[in-house]
Design a protein around this motif. Structure first.
Motif, short mmCIF file in Angstrom:
data_model
loop_
_atom_site.label_atom_id
_atom_site.label_comp_id
_atom_site.label_asym_id
_atom_site.label_seq_id
_atom_site.Cartn_x
_atom_site.Cartn_y
_atom_site.Cartn_z
N VAL A 158 0.85 -1.19 0.00
CA VAL A 158 0.00 0.00 0.00
C VAL A 158 0.88 1.24 0.00
O VAL A 158 2.07 1.19 0.34
CB VAL A 158 -0.96 0.02 1.20
CG1 VAL A 158 -1.83 -1.22 1.20
CG2 VAL A 158 -0.21 0.13 2.52
N SER A 159 0.28 2.36 -0.37
CA SER A 159 1.10 3.57 -0.52
C SER A 159 0.34 4.82 -0.09
O SER A 159 0.22 5.78 -0.83
CB SER A 159 1.57 3.72 -1.97
OG SER A 159 0.48 3.67 -2.86
N SER A 160 -0.22 4.77 1.11
CA SER A 160 -0.98 5.89 1.62
C SER A 160 -0.21 6.62 2.72
O SER A 160 0.37 5.99 3.61
CB SER A 160 -2.31 5.40 2.20
OG SER A 160 -2.95 6.43 2.92
N PRO A 161 -0.22 7.95 2.70
CA PRO A 161 0.43 8.69 3.78
C PRO A 161 -0.32 8.54 5.11
O PRO A 161 0.20 8.94 6.16
CB PRO A 161 0.40 10.13 3.28
CG PRO A 161 -0.74 10.19 2.33
CD PRO A 161 -0.78 8.84 1.66
N MET A 185 -1.41 5.51 6.22
CA MET A 185 -1.37 4.12 6.70
C MET A 185 -0.77 4.07 8.11
O MET A 185 0.15 4.84 8.44
CB MET A 185 -0.59 3.24 5.74
CG MET A 185 0.90 3.48 5.65
SD MET A 185 1.60 2.46 4.31
CE MET A 185 3.31 2.31 4.86
N PRO A 186 -1.27 3.17 8.97
CA PRO A 186 -0.83 3.10 10.38
C PRO A 186 0.52 2.38 10.51
O PRO A 186 0.59 1.24 10.99
CB PRO A 186 -1.96 2.34 11.06
CG PRO A 186 -2.49 1.45 9.98
CD PRO A 186 -2.37 2.24 8.70
N GLY A 240 5.22 9.19 9.44
CA GLY A 240 6.31 9.00 10.37
C GLY A 240 6.03 7.85 11.32
O GLY A 240 4.91 7.33 11.38
N PHE A 241 7.06 7.43 12.04
CA PHE A 241 6.88 6.36 13.02
C PHE A 241 7.89 6.53 14.13
O PHE A 241 8.91 7.21 13.97
CB PHE A 241 7.03 4.98 12.36
CG PHE A 241 8.38 4.73 11.75
CD1 PHE A 241 9.39 4.10 12.46
CD2 PHE A 241 8.65 5.13 10.45
CE1 PHE A 241 10.64 3.88 11.91
CE2 PHE A 241 9.88 4.91 9.88
CZ PHE A 241 10.88 4.28 10.60
N SER A 242 7.60 5.92 15.26
CA SER A 242 8.48 6.04 16.42
C SER A 242 9.70 5.13 16.27
O SER A 242 9.59 3.98 15.83
CB SER A 242 7.71 5.65 17.68
OG SER A 242 8.60 5.49 18.78
#
Length: 355
Positions: free
Chosen positions: A255-258, A260-261, A287-289
């Motif tokens: 998938v390529s959604s900004p 997405m979780p 972003g992610f932690s």
């Protein structure tokens, strides 16, 4: 060596080309008498890359542009030094048309031509002489022989076509990251790419394959393809922190959604798990932690199609294991409508244009 055929295809002329391509003649690269192969096209798969390029979504496209990089057809003209393909063979061309192939190129020398800094894409790319590459929404294609592949007899042309981009895009990271017996694999998104992820993960012998999707609407399809588990992220309560947490060795995200979780996806990885992104959005990923990676020593990476030797390996595996993609075959003359249907999310799960 002259030809008695013209190169004609569906040409995108501007950024509004999705649904508005024009069938017209185009001029391919000059034929290299030693090395090139001309292919009379019978089938061409439709890829999301085609639509991104038609509308200049990844940068300015050199118009007129003929897209399509999942090409199957008959070799009708073959350079004199080509050994692995002969005139009359059924062949395929994927998403790459050329690389430098120089011995001092780290990528080419290591058999990773798909990462060569001088890569030429099958369409909208520039060869060293300045000529432009044209793809498979057409009657003929011309490509250097290193990136032209014989198709195993057991594979139908319509089935083989989407393997040359969608198939290899997921097969390459699955194989490289150790998918096989003893591994539990997650595939995010059940579309043209994702359904190949399920098929090839099963063909490679993964212990468990889990499809991760927003809703459960495709759960039945996933199970028919061989999936062992299904996560519906908008329906399953606590999907990332319950029984599925820390359960997967490898995740391939198509998938390529900004939106997405991503942090929650990473929570599904086991210790030393790997997350590989292959879906390519026109905008940024979320972003992610850092703590999604650090405690479990996980890693996140990307992957781009695959080199010629992997494509040949994948095609043979598909023939040996009877990998059968889910395709909708449509006439090449309907290409404009098919691009609109593709954008509307109608393929189940890959459109293939047939001449």
């Amino acid at each position: 060596m002259s030809t008695d055929y013209k190169f004609e295809g569906w040409c995108g002329l501007d950024k509004n080309a999705v649904g508005n391509m024009k069938w017209q003649e185009f001029q391919p690269k000059p034929f290299n008498e030693s090395d090139d192969v001309d292919v009379q096209i019978s089938h061409c798969g439709m890829c999301g890359s085609d639509l991104h390029t038609l509308r200049s979504g990844w940068g300015e496209t050199p118009y007129p542009c003929v897209v399509g990089h999942e090409i199957i057809g008959k070799a009708v003209k073959v350079g004199k030094d080509v050994k692995h393909v002969k005139q009359g063979d059924r062949v395929g061309v994927g998403a790459q048309a050329s690389s430098c192939l120089k011995p001092d190129c780290e990528m080419c020398a290591d058999g990773l031509e798909n990462h060569c800094p001088n890569i030429v894409n099958t369409f909208a790319g520039y060869y060293p002489d300045g000529s432009i590459s044209y793809g498979g929404y057409a009657n003929y294609n011309r490509t250097p022989s290193h990136f032209v592949f014989k198709i195993p007899e057991k594979l139908s042309s319509a089935d083989a076509a989407p393997m040359l981009c969608a198939g290899i895009t997921v097969y390459s990271p699955l194989k490289r990251e150790g998918c096989g017996p003893g591994k539990k694999v997650g595939i995010i998104g059940l579309g043209g790419l994702g359904h190949f992820g399920v098929l090839f993960a099963k063909a490679l012998g993964a212990d468990k394959v889990v499809v991760i999707s927003r809703s459960s609407t495709k759960k039945g399809d996933a199970e028919k393809m061989g999936a062992d588990g299904f996560i519906a992220t908008e329906e399953d309560k606590d999907w990332s922190s319950g029984e599925h947490a820390n359960s997967l060795d490898l995740i391939v995200s198509t998938v390529s959604s900004p939106k997405m979780p991503l942090t929650d996806y990473l929570g599904l990885l086991r210790f030393q798990g790997t997350f590989i992104q292959v879906g390519a959005p026109e905008d940024h990923l979320p972003g992610f932690s850092a703590f999604s990676l650090i405690p479990k020593r996980c890693k996140i990476g990307g992957s781009l199609i695959g080199p010629p030797h992997e494509i040949e390996e994948m095609l043979q595996l598909a023939a040996d294991k009877n990998v059968k993609p889910w395709i909708n075959e449509r006439p090449m003359k309907e290409a404009n409508q098919v691009t609109l249907d593709f954008e509307a999310g109608k393929p189940r799960y890959r459109f293939v244009l047939a001449n």
